[in-house]
Motif scaffolding. Structure first.
Motif, PDB file in Angstrom:
ATOM      1  N   SER A  10       1.014  -1.251   0.037  1.00 58.33           N
ATOM      2  CA  SER A  10      -0.018  -0.130   0.100  1.00 58.33           C
ATOM      3  C   SER A  10       0.684   1.371   0.121  1.00 58.33           C
ATOM      4  O   SER A  10       0.448   2.259  -0.681  1.00 58.33           O
ATOM      5  N   LEU A  11       2.074   1.262   0.689  1.00 53.24           N
ATOM      6  CA  LEU A  11       2.995   2.611   0.569  1.00 53.24           C
ATOM      7  C   LEU A  11       3.380   2.609  -0.756  1.00 53.24           C
ATOM      8  O   LEU A  11       3.323   3.786  -1.184  1.00 53.24           O
ATOM      9  N   SER A  12       3.739   1.402  -1.632  1.00 57.49           N
ATOM     10  CA  SER A  12       4.164   1.861  -2.941  1.00 57.49           C
ATOM     11  C   SER A  12       3.171   2.296  -3.715  1.00 57.49           C
ATOM     12  O   SER A  12       3.204   3.307  -4.686  1.00 57.49           O
ATOM     13  N   THR A  13       1.941   1.983  -3.363  1.00 55.86           N
ATOM     14  CA  THR A  13       0.627   2.306  -4.173  1.00 55.86           C
ATOM     15  C   THR A  13       0.362   3.813  -4.259  1.00 55.86           C
ATOM     16  O   THR A  13       0.286   4.545  -5.059  1.00 55.86           O
ATOM     17  N   PRO A  18      -1.778   8.354  -9.293  1.00 52.74           N
ATOM     18  CA  PRO A  18      -2.753   7.737  -9.764  1.00 52.74           C
ATOM     19  C   PRO A  18      -3.104   7.966 -11.286  1.00 52.74           C
ATOM     20  O   PRO A  18      -2.697   8.992 -11.865  1.00 52.74           O
ATOM     21  N   PHE A  19      -3.805   6.963 -11.913  1.00 47.78           N
ATOM     22  CA  PHE A  19      -4.057   7.119 -13.305  1.00 47.78           C
ATOM     23  C   PHE A  19      -5.421   7.799 -13.470  1.00 47.78           C
ATOM     24  O   PHE A  19      -6.077   7.451 -12.845  1.00 47.78           O
ATOM     25  N   ARG A  20      -5.138   8.930 -14.195  1.00 40.80           N
ATOM     26  CA  ARG A  20      -6.431   9.852 -14.089  1.00 40.80           C
ATOM     27  C   ARG A  20      -6.918   9.788 -15.504  1.00 40.80           C
ATOM     28  O   ARG A  20      -6.385  10.007 -16.456  1.00 40.80           O
ATOM     29  N   LEU A  21      -8.161   9.326 -15.356  1.00 40.42           N
ATOM     30  CA  LEU A  21      -8.861   9.325 -16.655  1.00 40.42           C
ATOM     31  C   LEU A  21     -10.169  10.336 -16.431  1.00 40.42           C
ATOM     32  O   LEU A  21     -10.889  10.432 -15.627  1.00 40.42           O
ATOM     33  N   ALA A  22     -10.379  11.023 -17.906  1.00 41.44           N
ATOM     34  CA  ALA A  22     -11.670  11.612 -18.084  1.00 41.44           C
ATOM     35  C   ALA A  22     -12.569  10.688 -18.829  1.00 41.44           C
ATOM     36  O   ALA A  22     -12.207  10.459 -19.997  1.00 41.44           O
ATOM     37  N   VAL A  23     -13.873  10.616 -18.354  1.00 45.40           N
ATOM     38  CA  VAL A  23     -14.749   9.944 -19.362  1.00 45.40           C
ATOM     39  C   VAL A  23     -15.827  11.040 -19.745  1.00 45.40           C
ATOM     40  O   VAL A  23     -16.329  11.893 -18.932  1.00 45.40           O
ATOM     41  N   VAL A  24     -15.839  11.181 -21.240  1.00 41.24           N
ATOM     42  CA  VAL A  24     -17.138  11.987 -21.748  1.00 41.24           C
ATOM     43  C   VAL A  24     -18.066  11.252 -22.049  1.00 41.24           C
ATOM     44  O   VAL A  24     -18.356  10.379 -23.004  1.00 41.24           O
ATOM     45  N   GLY A  25     -19.163  11.434 -21.233  1.00 38.76           N
ATOM     46  CA  GLY A  25     -20.487  10.706 -21.519  1.00 38.76           C
ATOM     47  C   GLY A  25     -20.970   9.815 -20.417  1.00 38.76           C
ATOM     48  O   GLY A  25     -20.051   9.031 -19.964  1.00 38.76           O
ATOM     49  N   SER A  26     -22.016   9.984 -19.543  1.00 38.75           N
ATOM     50  CA  SER A  26     -22.363   9.353 -18.454  1.00 38.75           C
ATOM     51  C   SER A  26     -23.507   8.199 -18.699  1.00 38.75           C
ATOM     52  O   SER A  26     -24.249   8.160 -17.897  1.00 38.75           O
ATOM     53  N   PRO A  42      -6.809  -0.417  -9.141  1.00 42.96           N
ATOM     54  CA  PRO A  42      -7.300   0.370  -8.108  1.00 42.96           C
ATOM     55  C   PRO A  42      -6.698   1.885  -8.019  1.00 42.96           C
ATOM     56  O   PRO A  42      -7.309   2.798  -7.427  1.00 42.96           O
ATOM     57  N   ASN A  43      -5.707   2.011  -8.302  1.00 43.13           N
ATOM     58  CA  ASN A  43      -4.891   3.404  -8.374  1.00 43.13           C
ATOM     59  C   ASN A  43      -5.312   4.299  -9.572  1.00 43.13           C
ATOM     60  O   ASN A  43      -4.410   4.961 -10.305  1.00 43.13           O
ATOM     61  N   THR A  44      -6.725   4.469  -9.864  1.00 42.60           N
ATOM     62  CA  THR A  44      -7.464   5.153 -10.860  1.00 42.60           C
ATOM     63  C   THR A  44      -8.316   6.268  -9.980  1.00 42.60           C
ATOM     64  O   THR A  44      -8.842   6.192  -8.998  1.00 42.60           O
ATOM     65  N   ARG A  45      -8.218   7.441 -10.945  1.00 40.00           N
ATOM     66  CA  ARG A  45      -9.152   8.539 -10.336  1.00 40.00           C
ATOM     67  C   ARG A  45      -9.994   8.751 -11.687  1.00 40.00           C
ATOM     68  O   ARG A  45      -9.115   9.177 -12.690  1.00 40.00           O
ATOM     69  N   ILE A  46     -11.242   8.740 -11.587  1.00 45.97           N
ATOM     70  CA  ILE A  46     -11.983   9.089 -12.806  1.00 45.97           C
ATOM     71  C   ILE A  46     -12.820  10.458 -12.630  1.00 45.97           C
ATOM     72  O   ILE A  46     -13.612  10.461 -11.677  1.00 45.97           O
ATOM     73  N   ASP A  47     -12.882  11.245 -13.464  1.00 45.77           N
ATOM     74  CA  ASP A  47     -13.867  12.626 -13.710  1.00 45.77           C
ATOM     75  C   ASP A  47     -14.686  11.884 -14.784  1.00 45.77           C
ATOM     76  O   ASP A  47     -14.204  12.127 -16.059  1.00 45.77           O
ATOM     77  N   MET A  48     -16.048  11.944 -14.581  1.00 43.92           N
ATOM     78  CA  MET A  48     -17.020  11.856 -15.781  1.00 43.92           C
ATOM     79  C   MET A  48     -17.676  12.906 -16.137  1.00 43.92           C
ATOM     80  O   MET A  48     -18.328  13.714 -15.073  1.00 43.92           O
ATOM     81  N   TYR A  49     -17.694  13.496 -17.333  1.00 41.75           N
ATOM     82  CA  TYR A  49     -18.220  14.633 -17.745  1.00 41.75           C
ATOM     83  C   TYR A  49     -19.487  14.280 -18.269  1.00 41.75           C
ATOM     84  O   TYR A  49     -19.606  13.434 -19.685  1.00 41.75           O
ATOM     85  N   ASP A  50     -20.638  15.053 -18.212  1.00 40.35           N
ATOM     86  CA  ASP A  50     -21.659  15.052 -19.241  1.00 40.35           C
ATOM     87  C   ASP A  50     -22.323  16.325 -19.379  1.00 40.35           C
ATOM     88  O   ASP A  50     -22.164  17.200 -18.550  1.00 40.35           O
ATOM     89  N   ALA A  51     -22.880  16.520 -20.701  1.00 41.94           N
ATOM     90  CA  ALA A  51     -23.151  18.022 -21.105  1.00 41.94           C
ATOM     91  C   ALA A  51     -24.441  18.251 -20.591  1.00 41.94           C
ATOM     92  O   ALA A  51     -24.679  19.420 -20.212  1.00 41.94           O
TER      93      ALA A  51
END
Ligand SMILES: Cc1cc2nc3c(=O)[nH]c(=O)nc-3n(C[C@H](O)[C@H](O)[C@H](O)COP(=O)(O)OP(=O)(O)OC[C@H]3O[C@@H](n4cnc5c(N)ncnc54)[C@H](O)[C@@H]3O)c2cc1C
Length: 471
Positions: A10-13, A18-26, A42-51
């Motif tokens: 967990s320390l190394s993670t 983190p892997f940062r992903l933008a998602v376009v469309g929900s 698991p080391n992902t951060r997601i931002d989901m955008y919608d119009a």
């Protein structure tokens, strides 16, 4: 040693950005890809955008109001959104009117495009823009509260006959809504303004028209069964010809089609009634006929076809014979269409983003680092939510494999995700709607629905959605 190992891991993670992903469309594609990715990387951060300020795409704005069980997938989407590695930013259009793809690229390691198919295919025949000719997509959006179609005008109180061009499930959805008893619709989440307009509707006959035959129709058994069971609605077709078509092929190895054909042969239990629906085959629309002063539709002209080739690949060939049908409403239901977005490759011919298992390809068929796609935009606008889920999982697996193999992403360096875009959004007067905000909007919809005796009453104007958040 064995006790220390999880701590070391967990320390190394934590030390790795983190892997940062933008998602376009929900819609389902965005949510199911996120779901799988959060589990498998698991080391992902997601931002989901919608119009739109509200999430869930066609689950909210497409799926028929009398199919509430289909909308249960929203519970899965809620679970994804509860994960603190996930953020929803509704009310943010990606593309020309909001945040440009190039601006997103600066703040993420990768972008997933899952913005679906917001247009529809046209017939390309004369007078298609006359009053009374509409896309089934707009009609569906209208009764489901899609802000863009809130003010759609249709001559439902001026005619008793509607023609739906196309023989898929969407065509049956709209035919069913046009013919369903109002009291049945009242119990659903169909919008109140649609109910009000439908209560004045004079539509009694709906013809669902296809260019080929019953064996080539694209609807499924469940939808056909529902249509056949509509109370007080008689089913009409050229039964003898339909039977001869069915008898001409061996369906013993194709059980779903066999089941559907036996339903067609059986028809509807309602034999008398003042409402009807029909399946008409072998007809290609060639022209919409205007009324005397050219202000609205009065009919539609077809070329009669014949079929050529084996039944599962047959083509409709025009015979040079024509027929005219009177009607006051034409709904074209021949497919949805994705639109290109600046900064994202698009295959105009296939109407989708070129990709290899979800990885976006450029015009030389080379993989584009950090750009992915899923759902209707990836494979074309066909398929139900379950197929969209499988397809989204495939894309998530592609992303995870790329991460495992250390493939290049958008550009090296630490990314901030949506935090890096906050100033820009503010400057452009864009107020993102979070998932917690959406839940407040939804609670208000439930509350109004409860007063009306229905599951929810959707807000159909963006301002009304945003006003809930001011309270
Ligand atoms: C009328 C109709 C009825 C259906 N009924 C059923 C059914 O009963 N059962 C079933 O299983 N399937 C049904 N489906 C199919 C199902 O809806 C689709 O398989 C699924 O929604 C496709 O998911 P998606 O995420 O690719 O696209 P969508 O659901 O369309 O989601 C796309 C999202 O992207 C957003 N977006 C668009 N442009 C932008 C932009 N520029 N910036 C930011 N966001 C953007 C949209 O607002 C939307 O939220 C139906 C489809 C239709 C059209």
């Amino acid at each position: 040693m064995t006790i220390l190992l999880p701590l070391a891991r967990s320390l190394s993670t934590a030390a790795v950005s983190p892997f940062r992903l933008a998602v376009v469309g929900s819609g389902p594609a965005g949510f199911y890809t996120s779901h799988r990715l959060l589990k498998d990387w698991p080391n992902t951060r997601i931002d989901m955008y919608d119009a739109l300020p509200v999430p869930h795409g066609l689950v909210r704005f497409g799926v028929a109001p009398d199919h509430p069980e289909v909308k249960n997938v929203m519970t899965t989407f809620d679970k994804v959104a509860e994960d603190d590695r996930f953020r929803f930013l509704g009310n943010v259009t990606v593309g020309s009117d909001g945040i440009a793809v190039d601006e997103l690229k600066q703040h993420y390691d990768a972008i997933l495009f899952s913005y679906g198919a917001s247009e529809d295919r046209r017939l390309g025949i004369p007078n298609e823009d006359l009053y009374g000719v509409e896309s089934a997509r707009a009609f569906v959006g209208w009764y489901n509260g899609l802000p863009r179609h809130r003010d759609l005008q249709l001559p439902l109180d001026q005619t008793d006959t509607a023609v739906v061009i196309g023989q898929g499930n969407v065509a049956l959805d709209v035919a069913r809504v046009l013919l369903s008893p109002l009291d049945e619709l009242r119990k659903t989440d169909i919008t109140e303004y649609a109910l009000e307009t439908l209560s004045k509707s004079r539509i009694k006959h709906v013809h669902v028209v296809g260019r080929r035959g019953p064996l080539q129709a694209a609807f499924t058994t469940k939808e056909l069964r529902e249509q056949m069971s509509l109370p007080g609605v008689v089913f009409k077709t050229d039964s003898e010809w339909v039977k001869s078509q069915i008898a001409s092929v061996d369906l013993s190895k194709n059980r779903p089609l066999k089941r559907m054909m036996s339903l067609l042969e059986k028809g509807s239990p309602t034999k008398n009634g003042d409402k009807s629906w029909s399946l008409q085959f072998l007809r290609s629309p060639t022209e919409v006929i205007p009324n005397a002063d050219g202000s609205a539709v009065e009919g539609i002209r077809y070329e009669i076809n014949r079929l050529e080739g084996p039944f599962d690949r047959c083509k409709a060939i025009g015979t040079g014979e024509f027929e005219t049908q009177s009607c006051g409403l034409v709904l074209r239901s021949i497919g949805y269409k994705s639109l290109p977005m600046e900064g994202v490759p698009f295959d105009e011919r296939q109407g989708r983003v070129p990709n290899n298992f979800g990885k976006i390809m450029d015009k030389n068929d080379e993989e584009l680092p950090g750009l992915y796609t899923a759902g209707w935009l990836k494979r074309g606008p066909t398929g139900v939510i379950v197929s969209t889920m499988s397809d989204a999982y495939e894309t998530a697996d592609t992303i995870v494999n790329d991460l495992k193999e250390g493939k290049p992403m958008l550009s090296p360096g630490k990314k901030e995700g949506a935090d890096g875009l906050a100033a820009l959004l503010k400057e452009r007067n864009i107020r993102p709607v979070s998932y917690a905000d959406w839940k407040k909007i939804e609670a208000a919809e439930f509350a109004i629905g409860a007063q009306l005796g229905k599951p929810r009453e959707k807000f159909s104007r963006i301002q009304d959605m945003l006003d809930v958040l001011k309270a």
